[in-house]
Scaffold this motif. Structure first.
Motif, PDB file in Angstrom:
ATOM      1  N   GLU A  51     -19.837   7.191   1.716  1.00 42.86           N
ATOM      2  CA  GLU A  51     -19.567   6.264   0.775  1.00 42.86           C
ATOM      3  C   GLU A  51     -21.073   5.800  -0.013  1.00 42.86           C
ATOM      4  O   GLU A  51     -21.774   5.799   0.591  1.00 42.86           O
ATOM      5  CB  GLU A  51     -18.963   4.802   1.270  1.00 42.86           C
ATOM      6  CG  GLU A  51     -17.582   4.937   1.729  1.00 42.86           C
ATOM      7  CD  GLU A  51     -17.017   3.786   2.361  1.00 42.86           C
ATOM      8  OE1 GLU A  51     -17.428   2.606   1.906  1.00 42.86           O
ATOM      9  OE2 GLU A  51     -16.182   3.919   3.178  1.00 42.86           O
ATOM     10  N   GLU A  52     -20.876   5.805  -1.281  1.00 42.24           N
ATOM     11  CA  GLU A  52     -22.024   5.243  -2.209  1.00 42.24           C
ATOM     12  C   GLU A  52     -21.631   4.651  -3.278  1.00 42.24           C
ATOM     13  O   GLU A  52     -20.577   4.736  -3.825  1.00 42.24           O
ATOM     14  CB  GLU A  52     -22.985   6.683  -2.455  1.00 42.24           C
ATOM     15  CG  GLU A  52     -22.072   7.753  -3.184  1.00 42.24           C
ATOM     16  CD  GLU A  52     -23.184   8.906  -3.381  1.00 42.24           C
ATOM     17  OE1 GLU A  52     -23.649   9.209  -4.316  1.00 42.24           O
ATOM     18  OE2 GLU A  52     -23.372   9.406  -2.280  1.00 42.24           O
ATOM     19  N   GLY A  53     -22.533   4.093  -3.748  1.00 43.16           N
ATOM     20  CA  GLY A  53     -22.487   3.380  -4.969  1.00 43.16           C
ATOM     21  C   GLY A  53     -23.622   3.718  -6.028  1.00 43.16           C
ATOM     22  O   GLY A  53     -24.404   4.594  -5.980  1.00 43.16           O
ATOM     23  N   PRO A  54     -23.872   2.812  -7.051  1.00 42.15           N
ATOM     24  CA  PRO A  54     -24.868   3.296  -8.272  1.00 42.15           C
ATOM     25  C   PRO A  54     -26.056   3.145  -7.650  1.00 42.15           C
ATOM     26  O   PRO A  54     -27.225   3.900  -8.174  1.00 42.15           O
ATOM     27  CB  PRO A  54     -24.686   2.100  -8.988  1.00 42.15           C
ATOM     28  CG  PRO A  54     -23.272   1.362  -8.753  1.00 42.15           C
ATOM     29  CD  PRO A  54     -23.070   1.921  -7.496  1.00 42.15           C
ATOM     30  N   GLU A  55     -26.645   2.632  -6.647  1.00 38.01           N
ATOM     31  CA  GLU A  55     -27.903   2.679  -5.896  1.00 38.01           C
ATOM     32  C   GLU A  55     -28.330   3.983  -5.744  1.00 38.01           C
ATOM     33  O   GLU A  55     -29.388   4.308  -5.304  1.00 38.01           O
ATOM     34  CB  GLU A  55     -27.864   1.925  -4.757  1.00 38.01           C
ATOM     35  CG  GLU A  55     -27.306   2.428  -3.583  1.00 38.01           C
ATOM     36  CD  GLU A  55     -25.658   2.095  -3.554  1.00 38.01           C
ATOM     37  OE1 GLU A  55     -25.142   2.455  -2.285  1.00 38.01           O
ATOM     38  OE2 GLU A  55     -25.097   1.395  -4.420  1.00 38.01           O
ATOM     39  N   MET A  56     -27.274   5.124  -5.249  1.00 30.79           N
ATOM     40  CA  MET A  56     -27.582   6.452  -5.115  1.00 30.79           C
ATOM     41  C   MET A  56     -28.009   7.243  -6.128  1.00 30.79           C
ATOM     42  O   MET A  56     -28.572   8.215  -5.957  1.00 30.79           O
ATOM     43  CB  MET A  56     -26.502   7.188  -4.601  1.00 30.79           C
ATOM     44  CG  MET A  56     -26.252   6.752  -2.898  1.00 30.79           C
ATOM     45  SD  MET A  56     -27.733   7.371  -1.793  1.00 30.79           S
ATOM     46  CE  MET A  56     -27.552   9.248  -2.152  1.00 30.79           C
ATOM     47  N   TYR A  91     -20.361  10.076  -9.021  1.00 29.54           N
ATOM     48  CA  TYR A  91     -20.147  10.339  -7.510  1.00 29.54           C
ATOM     49  C   TYR A  91     -19.982   9.087  -6.775  1.00 29.54           C
ATOM     50  O   TYR A  91     -20.482   7.944  -7.259  1.00 29.54           O
ATOM     51  CB  TYR A  91     -21.662  10.770  -6.803  1.00 29.54           C
ATOM     52  CG  TYR A  91     -21.597  12.222  -7.370  1.00 29.54           C
ATOM     53  CD1 TYR A  91     -21.021  13.302  -6.632  1.00 29.54           C
ATOM     54  CD2 TYR A  91     -22.811  12.735  -8.126  1.00 29.54           C
ATOM     55  CE1 TYR A  91     -21.089  14.828  -6.902  1.00 29.54           C
ATOM     56  CE2 TYR A  91     -23.066  13.952  -8.626  1.00 29.54           C
ATOM     57  CZ  TYR A  91     -22.247  15.150  -7.863  1.00 29.54           C
ATOM     58  OH  TYR A  91     -22.504  16.268  -8.178  1.00 29.54           O
ATOM     59  N   VAL A  92     -18.948   9.159  -5.806  1.00 30.75           N
ATOM     60  CA  VAL A  92     -18.542   7.786  -5.163  1.00 30.75           C
ATOM     61  C   VAL A  92     -18.880   8.194  -3.589  1.00 30.75           C
ATOM     62  O   VAL A  92     -18.664   7.153  -2.603  1.00 30.75           O
ATOM     63  CB  VAL A  92     -17.043   7.365  -5.368  1.00 30.75           C
ATOM     64  CG1 VAL A  92     -16.786   7.132  -6.900  1.00 30.75           C
ATOM     65  CG2 VAL A  92     -16.015   8.289  -5.061  1.00 30.75           C
ATOM     66  N   GLY A  93     -19.380   9.421  -3.283  1.00 33.51           N
ATOM     67  CA  GLY A  93     -19.470   9.552  -1.952  1.00 33.51           C
ATOM     68  C   GLY A  93     -19.648  11.205  -1.794  1.00 33.51           C
ATOM     69  O   GLY A  93     -19.909  11.948  -2.769  1.00 33.51           O
ATOM     70  N   GLY A  94     -19.427  11.595  -0.377  1.00 40.46           N
ATOM     71  CA  GLY A  94     -19.617  12.991  -0.157  1.00 40.46           C
ATOM     72  C   GLY A  94     -18.850  13.233   1.022  1.00 40.46           C
ATOM     73  O   GLY A  94     -18.315  12.377   1.622  1.00 40.46           O
ATOM     74  N   LEU A  95     -18.305  14.725   1.262  1.00 44.27           N
ATOM     75  CA  LEU A  95     -17.871  15.182   2.298  1.00 44.27           C
ATOM     76  C   LEU A  95     -18.519  16.270   3.015  1.00 44.27           C
ATOM     77  O   LEU A  95     -18.991  17.222   2.297  1.00 44.27           O
ATOM     78  CB  LEU A  95     -16.358  15.520   1.835  1.00 44.27           C
ATOM     79  CG  LEU A  95     -15.520  16.344   2.994  1.00 44.27           C
ATOM     80  CD1 LEU A  95     -14.514  15.316   3.385  1.00 44.27           C
ATOM     81  CD2 LEU A  95     -14.968  17.605   2.501  1.00 44.27           C
ATOM     82  N   TRP A  96     -18.718  16.545   4.233  1.00 42.01           N
ATOM     83  CA  TRP A  96     -19.224  17.467   5.105  1.00 42.01           C
ATOM     84  C   TRP A  96     -18.231  18.000   6.011  1.00 42.01           C
ATOM     85  O   TRP A  96     -17.566  17.138   6.822  1.00 42.01           O
ATOM     86  CB  TRP A  96     -20.507  17.238   5.811  1.00 42.01           C
ATOM     87  CG  TRP A  96     -21.716  17.166   4.945  1.00 42.01           C
ATOM     88  CD1 TRP A  96     -21.836  16.910   3.564  1.00 42.01           C
ATOM     89  CD2 TRP A  96     -22.932  16.665   5.463  1.00 42.01           C
ATOM     90  NE1 TRP A  96     -23.166  16.626   3.210  1.00 42.01           N
ATOM     91  CE2 TRP A  96     -23.878  16.173   4.188  1.00 42.01           C
ATOM     92  CE3 TRP A  96     -23.396  16.385   6.749  1.00 42.01           C
ATOM     93  CZ2 TRP A  96     -25.073  16.057   4.348  1.00 42.01           C
ATOM     94  CZ3 TRP A  96     -24.686  16.028   6.673  1.00 42.01           C
ATOM     95  CH2 TRP A  96     -25.883  15.884   5.503  1.00 42.01           C
ATOM     96  N   VAL A  97     -18.076  19.439   6.155  1.00 44.16           N
ATOM     97  CA  VAL A  97     -17.385  19.995   7.347  1.00 44.16           C
ATOM     98  C   VAL A  97     -18.437  20.453   8.446  1.00 44.16           C
ATOM     99  O   VAL A  97     -19.250  21.112   7.884  1.00 44.16           O
ATOM    100  CB  VAL A  97     -16.258  20.837   7.012  1.00 44.16           C
ATOM    101  CG1 VAL A  97     -15.514  21.213   8.192  1.00 44.16           C
ATOM    102  CG2 VAL A  97     -15.352  20.173   5.928  1.00 44.16           C
TER     103      VAL A  97
END
Length: 97
Positions: A8-13, A49-55
């Motif tokens: 999860e992430e916000g504008p700070e990223m 962007y609001v986040g990321g996903l890794w497998v």
């Protein structure tokens, strides 16, 4: 063992992504044997962007945590994440892994 992580992430990223994207992408490439797929998440294509996903395909949960915490993005700003064990339903997904 297969795991997924949802960041999860916000504008700070935004400035972190701008400054560290090359290092982050290099990290993912260097660890491709264990981080099999990765990408940013948005509410809609072209949105922020609001986040990321890794497998992952790793030896154990601890190894997944080690990879998460070694990522340049995470080292700059420890993003909130959920790490979940993942089982697949369809055999054709082996091609992706």
């Amino acid at each position: 063992m297969r795991y997924i992580v949802l960041f999860e992430e916000g504008p700070e990223m935004v400035p972190v992504r701008e400054a560290l994207e090359p290092a982050h992408l290099a990290f993912l490439e260097q660890n491709h044997a264990e981080i099999r797929m990765a990408g940013g998440l948005r509410h809609e294509h072209g949105g922020a962007y609001v986040g990321g996903l890794w497998v992952f395909d790793v030896a154990d949960r601890q190894r997944a945590v080690e990879l998460i915490e070694a990522d340049p993005y995470y080292q700059a700003i420890p993003r909130k994440y959920r790490l979940l064990a993942w089982g697949k339903a369809l055999p054709q997904f082996d091609v992706l892994m």
